[in-house]
Design an enzyme around this catalytic site. Structure first.
Site, mmCIF file in Angstrom:
data_model
loop_
_atom_site.group_PDB
_atom_site.id
_atom_site.type_symbol
_atom_site.label_atom_id
_atom_site.label_comp_id
_atom_site.label_asym_id
_atom_site.label_seq_id
_atom_site.Cartn_x
_atom_site.Cartn_y
_atom_site.Cartn_z
ATOM 1 N N CYS A 56 8.657 -10.475 13.865
ATOM 2 C CA CYS A 56 8.355 -11.071 15.171
ATOM 3 C C CYS A 56 6.942 -10.693 15.639
ATOM 4 C CB CYS A 56 9.374 -10.571 16.181
ATOM 5 S SG CYS A 56 9.266 -8.786 16.450
ATOM 6 N N ALA A 59 6.339 -7.017 16.031
ATOM 7 C CA ALA A 59 6.110 -6.362 14.741
ATOM 8 C C ALA A 59 4.657 -6.562 14.303
ATOM 9 C CB ALA A 59 7.054 -6.916 13.679
ATOM 10 N N ARG A 90 6.667 0.970 7.348
ATOM 11 C CA ARG A 90 5.588 0.216 6.709
ATOM 12 C C ARG A 90 4.712 1.102 5.830
ATOM 13 N NH1 ARG A 90 0.710 -1.752 9.383
ATOM 14 N NH2 ARG A 90 -0.175 -3.525 8.277
ATOM 15 N N HIS A 188 -0.423 -10.536 15.593
ATOM 16 C CA HIS A 188 -1.746 -10.144 15.079
ATOM 17 C C HIS A 188 -2.819 -10.626 16.046
ATOM 18 C CE1 HIS A 188 0.121 -10.836 10.832
ATOM 19 N NE2 HIS A 188 0.388 -9.617 11.248
HETATM 20 FE FE1 CFM Z 1 -1.827 -8.601 6.005
HETATM 21 FE FE2 CFM Z 1 0.093 -8.927 4.550
HETATM 22 FE FE3 CFM Z 1 0.345 -8.517 7.207
HETATM 23 FE FE4 CFM Z 1 -0.543 -6.526 5.550
HETATM 24 FE FE5 CFM Z 1 2.024 -5.566 5.476
HETATM 25 FE FE6 CFM Z 1 2.588 -7.952 4.468
HETATM 26 FE FE7 CFM Z 1 2.898 -7.621 7.080
HETATM 27 MO MO1 CFM Z 1 4.460 -6.447 5.397
HETATM 28 S S1 CFM Z 1 -1.475 -7.654 4.055
HETATM 29 S S2 CFM Z 1 -1.170 -7.135 7.473
HETATM 30 S S3 CFM Z 1 0.145 -4.492 5.269
HETATM 31 S S4 CFM Z 1 -0.361 -10.190 6.148
HETATM 32 S S5 CFM Z 1 3.054 -6.017 3.728
HETATM 33 S S6 CFM Z 1 1.513 -9.404 3.087
HETATM 34 S S7 CFM Z 1 4.114 -8.656 5.745
HETATM 35 S S8 CFM Z 1 3.283 -5.579 7.152
HETATM 36 S S9 CFM Z 1 1.943 -8.599 8.736
HETATM 37 C C1 HCA Z 2 7.068 -6.293 9.451
HETATM 38 C C2 HCA Z 2 6.707 -5.142 8.564
HETATM 39 C C3 HCA Z 2 6.929 -5.412 7.102
HETATM 40 C C4 HCA Z 2 8.383 -5.509 6.750
HETATM 41 C C5 HCA Z 2 8.628 -5.356 5.299
HETATM 42 C C6 HCA Z 2 9.858 -5.957 4.670
HETATM 43 C C7 HCA Z 2 6.282 -4.230 6.328
HETATM 44 O O1 HCA Z 2 6.894 -7.450 9.086
HETATM 45 O O2 HCA Z 2 7.480 -6.046 10.539
HETATM 46 O O3 HCA Z 2 10.444 -6.881 5.196
HETATM 47 O O4 HCA Z 2 10.161 -5.477 3.592
HETATM 48 O O5 HCA Z 2 5.437 -4.468 5.494
HETATM 49 O O6 HCA Z 2 6.663 -3.091 6.594
HETATM 50 O O7 HCA Z 2 6.259 -6.588 6.728
#
Ligand code: CFM
Ligand code: HCA
Length: 535
Positions: A56, A59, A90, A188
């Site tokens: 969400c 997150a 994370r 973001h």
């Molecule tokens: Fe960028 Fe990602 Fe994300 Fe990421 Fe992550 Fe991710 Fe995420 Mo999980 S590189 S910041 S460190 S878009 S793994 S593929 S889904 S937390 S919002």
């Molecule tokens: C997030 C964090 C997450 C979840 C990972 C997963 C992460 O989206 O809130 O579903 O395994 O990287 O910790 O993306």
């Protein structure tokens, strides 16, 4: 095995017709021979009832972008479950340089109860801020809103302003209620806007403190990735002003405006700051990718090209040669185990693409990939050096409200040099999923659990890179699953050492005898039924 359109239709045929129509737009079988480039729908609402892997807005804001800043206290205003969800899972690591100013291992929340929903939670939030100030004394605080806070209308901004007056520190309020937008992506954006508006550019520095000063954006130090990237960059001679936001510091972030160049690893989560830094302070940005050996080498060369200094180029080549000599023979051993295997690569908004190069250099072909919440440009591609926006009329750029800071704006790249670089640094490289995938492979946006199982049955991958929500379903189907979010408690996977660690880890998965004890469904259930036609 390549996927046929007919097989895809059969999978989607199980949906009610409206859902079928919707999902069809989110799936592509790659075909480079079409007259116009293929288009995939992305960043739209998941149909209720579908088991998605998405998160969400809260997150995306608190968990992803703001949370890793270690010298701030981040308060989740909401139920304890929301706070717990973003507490450590994370694996954004941080070093304890100053034990009094690293709060990364703590979880701060107002722990909202039903009575707070009825009577309001502002008093409780004020009390938590008072507690934080008396016990921890951070240099700054962030407050992140969760769904119930938005629904009852607590005024986070007002509480934050009062706390700022009382304590003389910055208290940033983020209205990132979970339901805002369709995924983490909206969070973001909220985080980027808040940091840009209130923190970046507020530091005392007027000039970069050293030569080759850079910021590293969209690097969150998952499993230590950022440390590995920094190790190599520092050895070459770069000065890293700030990392956004892995192992990041509020105090450093304030001076991000002095860097000469911004490197963007995860474009999805931080492109807004990159663009705003360019407009407000005149700092250009370069899309980089430190996942995979070749990607790392190309990236290091592109950065050196940007600065155009002979000594820097020589040092870059020397470091590349040294690193390769150290890891190549070990990687070759792992390649023998990986050669000829296939993978699914489905991660959030950038890794679903970034990891394909690393798989490829180990001899593993990605037969299906996708993103949870990326936008169309993440699929369709963009430039390594984006079109210059230094003099852009910001009013014409949607969602960017930032304007040039006349006090601090310093053009860091002349338009002539920019044109020169555009010719030297190839466009589109590492910048879009669709561009790089082979014909016959499948690209799926917001892949869900039903589709995951169906695609596995047809394509029978040797490994699936994904997250915690589907990991165990996949493993019960007899296929190793590598979490590419948290790295399954391993890492780093970025840079030279990371590539080696990744190869070692997946080879361990391939070589485990566990899979012999599980019978995948297609081994005891027929996939296709039919009758043989008369001769
Ligand atoms: Fe960028 Fe990602 Fe994300 Fe990421 Fe992550 Fe991710 Fe995420 Mo999980 S590189 S910041 S460190 S878009 S793994 S593929 S889904 S937390 S919002
Ligand atoms: C997030 C964090 C997450 C979840 C990972 C997963 C992460 O989206 O809130 O579903 O395994 O990287 O910790 O993306």
């Amino acid at each position: 095995m390549a996927m046929t359109e007919k097989q895809l239709e059969e999978i989607l045929a199980q949906y009610p017709s409206k859902t079928q129509k919707n999902r069809k737009k989110h799936v592509l079988v790659k075909d480079s021979t079409t007259e116009n480039p293929q288009v995939i729908e992305a960043n739209t609402r998941t149909i209720p009832g579908i088991i998605t892997n998405r998160g969400c807005a809260y997150a995306g804001c608190k968990g992803v972008v703001v949370g890793p800043i270690k010298d701030m206290v981040h308060i989740t205003h909401g139920p304890v479950g929301c706070a717990y969800y973003t507490w450590g899972t994370r694996r954004n690591k941080a070093k304890t340089e100053d034990p009094d100013k690293n709060f990364i291992n703590y979880c701060f929340t107002t722990d909202m109860q039903e009575s707070d929903i009825v009577f309001g939670g502002e008093k409780k939030l004020t009390k938590v801020i008072d507690d934080v100030m008396s016990i921890f004394k951070p240099n700054a605080i962030s407050i992140a809103a969760t769904c119930p806070v938005g629904l009852i209308g607590d005024d986070l901004g007002a509480v934050a302003r009062k706390a700022e007056e009382k304590y003389g520190i910055q208290v940033l309020a983020f209205n990132c209620e979970g339901y805002k937008g369709v995924s983490q992506s909206a969070g973001h954006h909220i985080a980027n806007n808040g940091l840009m508006q209130h923190v970046i550019g507020k530091g005392a520095l007027e000039e970069a403190p050293a030569k080759y000063a850079i910021n590293l954006l969209g690097e969150y130090n998952i499993g230590g990735d950022g440390w590995e990237v920094e190790r190599v960059l520092k050895e070459i001679g770069y000065h890293i002003v700030t990392v956004m936001t892995g192992d990041g510091k509020y105090e450093d972030l304030k001076n991000a405006h002095v860097a000469e160049l911004n490197l963007v690893q995860c474009h999805r989560s931080i492109n807004y700051i990159a663009e705003m830094l360019e407009i407000k302070y005149g700092t250009p940005w370069l899309k980089v990718n430190f996942v995979g050996v070749q990607a790392t080498i190309d990236t290091l060369r592109n950065i050196a090209e940007y600065f155009g200094d002979e000594a820097l180029t020589e040092k870059t080549e020397a470091v590349i040669a040294k690193e390769l000599a150290r890891i190549e023979s070990k990687l070759d051993q792992y390649k023998k185990i990986c050669e000829g295997k296939t993978a699914f690569c489905f991660v959030g908004g950038s890794r679903g693409h970034h990891y394909q190069g690393l798989f490829r250099e180990l001899g593993i072909e990605t037969v299906l990939a996708g993103y949870e919440f990326a936008h169309r440009d993440d699929y369709e591609g963009r430039q390594v050096i984006p079109d210059i926006k230094l003099d852009a009329d910001t009013k014409n750029i949607p969602d960017l409200t930032v304007e040039k800071d006349p006090e601090r704006f310093k053009l860091k790249l002349s338009p002539e040099r920019y044109e020169e670089l555009k010719k030297k640094i190839p466009l589109g490289q590492y910048c879009g999923m669709n561009v790089e995938m082979k014909d016959g492979t499948v690209i799926v946006d917001d892949l869900n659990h039903y589709e995951t199982e169906e695609f596995i049955k047809i394509l029978k991958p040797d490994i699936l890179a994904s997250g915690i929500k589907d990991k165990y379903v996949i493993q019960k189907m007899g296929i190793p699953s590598k979490q590419l979010h948290s790295y399954d408690y391993s890492g780093p996977y970025a840079g030279f050492n990371g590539a080696l660690k990744f190869a070692e880890d997946i080879c361990m998965s391939f070589s485990s005898p566990t899979w012999n004890f599980i019978t995948p469904p297609w081994k005891d259930e027929p996939l296709l039924t039919g009758t043989v036609a008369d001769a």
